[in-house]
Design a protein around this motif. Structure first.
Motif: not given
Ligand code: 9MR
Length: 365
Positions: A92-98, A105-122
């Motif tokens: 929200d801070t980045i969005v307000a500054s933009a 703003l480009r959004g990055h990224a909705l789905i990626w196999h890295e930087h997942l919540p702990a537990g999502a890899e299962r």
């Protein structure tokens, strides 16, 4: 981080960017130069880069027409552990500054196999997708539906080394829905953010090496399937983490861009930087900077010939903030961005500026 090497340097200098391009009021920003051919120029940013109080805001404001949060919109950044309530404060801070500075703003990224919540890899079943992944896409794309003009919906879906016949990466998302997860993610994003331009984003698609040819094949097959199935996809993001050790053949890259154009898709360069450190030999720093700029220049010249190229984003503006430097001791002094550690423009900035100045006018697709 509120206090890092960059803020220390700027504080010591007393006059942030006193020696940078923005010391001169006559400097035309890269965003403005890119706009002359109907394109954008941007950089990855962190919350601190675009904070009013930070020492870097002037550079990010002056150079860019577009900002891309480098990690703060990723699923694992919003939701550190699966099942937790998302924390949107950084975004929200980045969005307000933009909004305040009229940046898109480009959004990055909705789905990626890295930087997942702990537990999502299962996660591995269609029920997991419905319970965790679909609500994540809907919530984030929906929350920022008016703020984000372009989303990387799926990042890095292609991986021939995973040995699937479809050349797609075997990620938790693939485990949940098979290859259809990509189409499903785009449909959910389009529903939640109907006016956003939706991108598939990936890397290693530009060089002549066989392993990159396999990646181009995988990407073209996937895009072809999505377009034929009328999935709401608008573009391909080419990360362009370039590397001077690899062989560039202009004809091969040009052919690939033509194939994407033939599919009716837009193209963007989404994470440009240049690796040149590991085989730097005894070249001087100045020679190395010229080499990085020449590498970027080759790729930019071809890409900017394409009327489908919507814009260029570098993965950070200055070398001290580059992720390349965290990849091992021999990478510690990579010189792959438009500004150096002291915020002076590099030859790579000149390469961007001259290519933007000499490009054909774009005809948006
Ligand atoms: O540069 C990003 C770094 O700050 C983050 O810690 C990391 C994990 O979120 O992601 C880096 O960005 C990656 C991008 O999202 C996808 N392509 C490769 C980039 C460099 O690893």
């Amino acid at each position: 981080m509120s206090f890092n090497r960059r803020s220390l340097l700027a504080a010591c200098a007393g006059l942030p960017f006193a020696t940078s391009a923005f010391a001169s009021a006559r400097q035309v920003g890269l965003g403005e130069l890119a706009a002359r051919s109907g394109r954008y120029f941007g950089s990855a940013v962190t919350r601190d880069d675009v904070s009013d109080a930070g020492p870097h805001i002037r550079l990010f404001d002056g150079e860019c027409s577009v900002w891309v949060p480098s990690w703060q919109m990723k699923w694992g950044a919003l939701v550190p552990t699966l099942g937790e309530t998302p924390d949107y404060r950084n975004c929200d801070t980045i969005v307000a500054s933009a909004a305040k500075r009229d940046k898109r703003l480009r959004g990055h990224a909705l789905i990626w196999h890295e930087h997942l919540p702990a537990g999502a890899e299962r996660l591995s079943t269609a029920a997991d997708w419905r319970r965790f992944v679909a609500p994540h896409i809907t919530a984030v794309a929906g929350r920022y539906r008016d703020a984000i003009f372009e989303w990387d919906v799926v990042n890095e879906a292609i991986e021939p080394y995973d040995d699937g016949a479809d050349l797609m990466r075997r990620s938790p998302f693939y485990a949940m829905l098979g290859p259809d997860y990509v189409a499903e993610a785009f449909r959910l994003a389009a529903e939640a953010a109907p006016s956003a331009r939706l991108y598939l984003n990936d890397d290693h698609l530009y060089y002549a090496e066989d392993w990159q040819e396999r990646r181009r094949t995988g990407m073209l097959r996937l895009l072809d399937r999505l377009v034929k199935a009328k999935v709401p996809i608008h573009g391909l993001g080419m990360q362009c983490h370039l590397d001077t050790r690899l062989r560039f053949d202009e004809r091969i890259f040009r052919r690939f861009l033509g194939q994407i154009e033939d599919l009716g898709l837009t193209l963007s360069i989404t994470e440009l930087d240049v690796t040149e450190a590991p085989n730097a030999g005894d070249r001087s720093m100045a020679q190395r900077r010229l080499r990085a700029a020449a590498e970027a220049g080759k790729v930019l010249s071809v890409a900017l010939d394409s009327p489908a190229l919507a814009g260029v984003v570098t993965w950070g503006l200055s070398d001290d903030d580059s992720w390349l430097r965290n990849r091992g001791a021999d990478m510690a002094d990579n010189q792959g961005l438009p500004y150096d550690d002291a915020y002076r423009p590099t030859p790579l900035r000149d390469a961007l500026a001259s290519r933007f100045a000499s490009t054909r006018t774009r005809h948006p697709t």
